[in-house]
Design an enzyme around this catalytic site. Structure first.
Site, PDB file in Angstrom:
ATOM      1  CE  LYS A 231      -4.320  -1.961   1.523  1.00  0.00           C
ATOM      2  NZ  LYS A 231      -5.332  -2.136   2.569  1.00  0.00           N
ATOM      3  NE  ARG A 265      -7.215  -8.415   0.962  1.00  0.00           N
ATOM      4  CZ  ARG A 265      -6.782  -7.632  -0.010  1.00  0.00           C
ATOM      5  NH1 ARG A 265      -5.787  -6.808   0.187  1.00  0.00           N
ATOM      6  NH2 ARG A 265      -7.371  -7.656  -1.198  1.00  0.00           N
TER       7      ARG A 265
HETATM    8  C1  7PJ Z   1      -7.978  -4.644   2.048  1.00  0.00           C
HETATM    9  C2  7PJ Z   1      -9.018  -5.468   1.614  1.00  0.00           C
HETATM   10  C3  7PJ Z   1      -7.671  -4.612   3.432  1.00  0.00           C
HETATM   11  C4  7PJ Z   1      -9.421  -6.213   3.755  1.00  0.00           C
HETATM   12  C5  7PJ Z   1      -8.181  -4.419  -0.079  1.00  0.00           C
HETATM   13  C6  7PJ Z   1      -5.283  -3.383  -1.652  1.00  0.00           C
HETATM   14  C7  7PJ Z   1      -6.624  -2.766  -1.708  1.00  0.00           C
HETATM   15  N1  7PJ Z   1      -9.730  -6.247   2.452  1.00  0.00           N
HETATM   16  N2  7PJ Z   1      -9.132  -5.315   0.268  1.00  0.00           N
HETATM   17  N3  7PJ Z   1      -8.418  -5.415   4.241  1.00  0.00           N
HETATM   18  N4  7PJ Z   1      -7.459  -4.016   0.957  1.00  0.00           N
HETATM   19  N5  7PJ Z   1     -10.095  -6.967   4.619  1.00  0.00           N
HETATM   20  O1  7PJ Z   1      -5.095  -4.571  -1.456  1.00  0.00           O
HETATM   21  O2  7PJ Z   1      -4.340  -2.585  -1.846  1.00  0.00           O
HETATM   22  O3  7PJ Z   1      -6.783  -3.894   3.917  1.00  0.00           O
HETATM   23  S1  7PJ Z   1      -7.987  -3.918  -1.740  1.00  0.00           S
END
Ligand code: 7PJ
Length: 294
Positions: A231, A265
């Site tokens: 990010k 994640r």
């Molecule tokens: C997240 C997500 C996060 C959860 C994305 C990216 C943007 N779901 N989906 N937490 N980020 N739960 O991966 O840069 O931080 S999409």
């Protein structure tokens, strides 16, 4: 020690037909983006085969869950029609679930949630924390886990001057309120995960403050998921473009786990798993591999 295995309560976590244990060791969620900008080379079939291969690779590298997203939620992103999202996501869920792989679906749409659950998804990952009409009912009707994420505003505009009274308090209160609402609507406590939503309507300072205060989220009793991989906050800290943020992402994942994240994640599963295994060995004095490859 913060994050040492003894300090974490261990409990079963309902994740569809493949339950997991939370707290025993950190869980790895591997990111599978099936938005066209990630798979611009070739048609749907090529995209689909590539996506499946990538998912299987992440599982072999130690991912516990594969998070499939068919709609970009990046800052400035435009929403995708329902039928397009279904077409991108559901065949992948079916195939991977049939192979015994735990799947999470990153969606805000109740119809996609229901289809994903019917196709065998073990988790719904909703960046809008089940606030869309019908979303709560869609998840309550199944058995899968749910990740409730905090977002200020909506993806199109969320990075324009985000503002909070108290970033940690505001985000935590929102998440606890949503979790209570879920429980009141029939989603059992052991199906719920909370996520501060790094980058979703937050400045670099907000994101860093949230990471530093993960203990306050852990103290709610709900398992905490953290998504910081690649990010822009990391880009800002290390001064690197999105494809050069692997080391920064691994460092952030490690720091998140040390502060109580139950699930991270990530894009770079292999590197994150290696780092967490080394960290675990040093924390515990046991060099038995904690997160196994397959
Ligand atoms: C997240 C997500 C996060 C959860 C994305 C990216 C943007 N779901 N989906 N937490 N980020 N739960 O991966 O840069 O931080 S999409």
């Amino acid at each position: 020690m913060p994050g040492s295995p003894e300090s974490k309560p261990i409990r079963r976590w309902t994740c569809g037909t493949h339950p997991l244990t939370i707290g025993e060791r950190p869980l790895i969620m591997g990111i599978l983006n099936v938005t066209p900008d990630s798979f611009s080379d070739g048609g749907m079939f090529v995209g689909r085969e590539k996506a499946l291969q990538h998912a299987r690779r992440m599982v072999a590298d130690g991912a516990d869950i594969i998070d499939i997203g068919g709609e970009s939620t990046r800052p400035g992103a435009i929403p995708v029609p329902e039928d397009v999202e279904l077409e991108r996501v559901i065949p992948l869920v079916e195939t991977l679930a049939r192979e015994g792989i735990r799947v999470s679906v990153d969606t805000v749409k109740p119809l996609v949630m229901r289809a994903a659950l019917a196709a065998g998804a073990g988790m719904i990952n909703d960046v809008s924390a089940l606030t869309q009409p019908g979303a709560m009912e869609a998840v309550a009707a199944g058995e899968a886990a749910v990740c409730l994420m905090h977002m200020q505003g909506e993806p199109r505009t969320m990075q324009t001057e985000p503002h909070y009274e108290d970033i940690v308090q505001d985000v935590r209160e929102f998440l606890v309120e949503r979790a209570r609402m879920c429980e009141a609507n029939g989603i059992a406590r052991d199906r719920i995960v909370i996520d501060p939503g790094l980058g979703f309507g937050k400045t670099v300072a907000h994101n860093v403050a949230l990471l530093r205060a993960l203990g306050a989220f852990k103290a709610t009793g709900y398992p905490v998921l953290v998504g910081i991989s690649r990010k822009s906050t990391l880009g800002r800290i290390v001064g690197r473009d999105v494809n050069e943020r692997m080391a920064a992402s691994v460092a952030a994942a490690l720091a998140a786990v040390a502060r109580g994240a139950a699930i991270v994640r990530v894009h770079d599963v292999r590197e994150t798993v290696d780092a967490l295994n080394v960290w675990h060995a040093i924390e515990t004095g046991s060099y038995e591999t904690q997160i196994l490859r397959h």
